[in-house]
Design a protein around this motif. Structure first.
Motif, mmCIF file in Angstrom:
data_model
loop_
_atom_site.group_PDB
_atom_site.id
_atom_site.type_symbol
_atom_site.label_atom_id
_atom_site.label_comp_id
_atom_site.label_asym_id
_atom_site.label_seq_id
_atom_site.Cartn_x
_atom_site.Cartn_y
_atom_site.Cartn_z
ATOM 1 N N ILE A 1 0.922 -1.135 -0.097
ATOM 2 C CA ILE A 1 -0.087 -0.009 -0.040
ATOM 3 C C ILE A 1 0.916 1.247 -0.008
ATOM 4 N N ASP A 2 0.536 2.159 -0.722
ATOM 5 C CA ASP A 2 1.302 3.412 -1.073
ATOM 6 C C ASP A 2 0.340 4.821 -0.468
ATOM 7 N N PRO A 3 -0.228 4.695 0.757
ATOM 8 C CA PRO A 3 -1.106 5.816 1.153
ATOM 9 C C PRO A 3 -0.725 7.258 0.917
ATOM 10 N N GLY A 4 0.721 7.531 0.683
ATOM 11 C CA GLY A 4 0.956 8.967 0.020
ATOM 12 C C GLY A 4 1.125 9.118 -1.193
ATOM 13 N N ARG A 5 0.528 8.310 -2.173
ATOM 14 C CA ARG A 5 0.507 8.545 -3.679
ATOM 15 C C ARG A 5 -0.211 9.678 -3.953
ATOM 16 N N PRO A 6 0.301 10.686 -4.586
ATOM 17 C CA PRO A 6 -0.418 11.898 -5.213
ATOM 18 C C PRO A 6 -1.478 11.301 -6.360
ATOM 19 N N ASP A 7 -2.566 12.226 -6.402
ATOM 20 C CA ASP A 7 -3.444 11.839 -7.924
ATOM 21 C C ASP A 7 -2.476 11.898 -8.846
ATOM 22 N N TYR A 8 -2.477 10.748 -9.827
ATOM 23 C CA TYR A 8 -1.635 10.811 -10.856
ATOM 24 C C TYR A 8 -1.500 11.829 -11.906
ATOM 25 N N HIS A 9 -2.776 12.582 -12.011
ATOM 26 C CA HIS A 9 -3.147 13.489 -13.026
ATOM 27 C C HIS A 9 -2.184 14.791 -12.504
ATOM 28 N N ASP A 10 -1.668 14.928 -11.230
ATOM 29 C CA ASP A 10 -0.905 15.918 -10.968
ATOM 30 C C ASP A 10 0.321 15.994 -11.281
ATOM 31 N N LEU A 11 1.067 14.518 -11.620
ATOM 32 C CA LEU A 11 2.246 14.470 -11.961
ATOM 33 C C LEU A 11 2.594 14.546 -13.371
ATOM 34 N N TYR A 12 1.796 14.690 -14.314
ATOM 35 C CA TYR A 12 2.108 14.632 -15.652
ATOM 36 C C TYR A 12 2.416 16.028 -16.473
ATOM 37 N N THR A 13 3.393 16.001 -17.209
ATOM 38 C CA THR A 13 3.411 17.415 -18.224
ATOM 39 C C THR A 13 2.490 16.758 -19.558
ATOM 40 N N PRO A 14 2.248 17.816 -20.610
ATOM 41 C CA PRO A 14 1.783 17.212 -21.817
ATOM 42 C C PRO A 14 2.675 16.243 -22.301
#
Length: 207
Positions: free
Chosen positions: A173-186
């Motif tokens: 389990i990775d409880p601190g994983r951010p929303d993946y949308h926030d990590l991507y550039t175009p």
């Protein structure tokens, strides 16, 4: 992979799809479980059928995941090993001595952008579409669950096999994983779309 000859069942373990949780729970529920020693635990269906053609007659299932989320999970694992090794944690240091893949990613790719844009070109395992784990020219998986609906889809497998359902005991389990949308550039978003176009088509995933 996981095989139950009594239930005539084969589970395909795709990396970063909740497979360890699924494997642990199925192993306890099935009772008789075996592996193929010559096959990697993440071996695709085609490889397993090459080693044991008779498995084509078994009921075959596996899980997939949104490719953008799955690549974040890959990267978070790399970060855990990097940060643990930096802190001098012995188990991480020992693992990196044995796992040249993780060690090389840590050494050459300092951030998520580099991981997506460059490490995927260097390491075939990072760019293999999930659909290639589940299909062959002559046999496809009978059931493909989704990490996003893991519990309900795993219950479907339990029902199909006549197993008594027990609450999941999740691992990794990775409880601190951010929303993946926030990590991507175009650029990185487009790179994942390019690499996993087959998954987007087969499983109807979107960003």
């Amino acid at each position: 992979m996981l095989i139950s000859d009594t239930h005539r069942f084969l589970f395909i373990h795709v990396q970063k799809t909740g497979g360890s949780t699924i494997d642990n729970n199925l192993s306890a529920a099935l009772g008789d479980v075996r592996r193929i020693p010559e096959a990697h635990r993440h071996a695709p269906l085609e490889r397993l059928l090459q080693l044991e053609p008779g498995l084509a007659d078994y009921w075959i299932a596996g899980f997939v995941r949104n490719p953008w989320s799955r690549m974040v999970s890959w990267w978070r694992m790399v970060e855990r090993f990097r940060d643990g090794a930096d802190r001098g944690v012995e188990r991480y240091l020992d693992h990196l001595k044995r796992n040249k893949f993780i060690a090389s990613v840590i050494a050459e790719h300092p951030d998520f952008e580099s991981f997506i844009l460059n490490a995927t070109a260097e390491h075939a395992r990072l760019r293999k579409p999930q659909v290639e784990f589940m299909t062959t020219p002559t046999r496809d998986a009978d059931f493909v669950g989704r990490q996003e609906s893991l519990e309900s889809d795993l219950k479907t497998i339990y029902d199909r096999l006549g197993l008594e359902w027990t609450p999941l005991e999740s691992v990794n389990i990775d409880p601190g994983r951010p929303d993946y949308h926030d990590l991507y550039t175009p650029a990185s978003r487009d790179r994942v779309a390019e690499l996993f176009a087959a998954d987007l088509s087969a499983y109807d995933y979107t960003f």
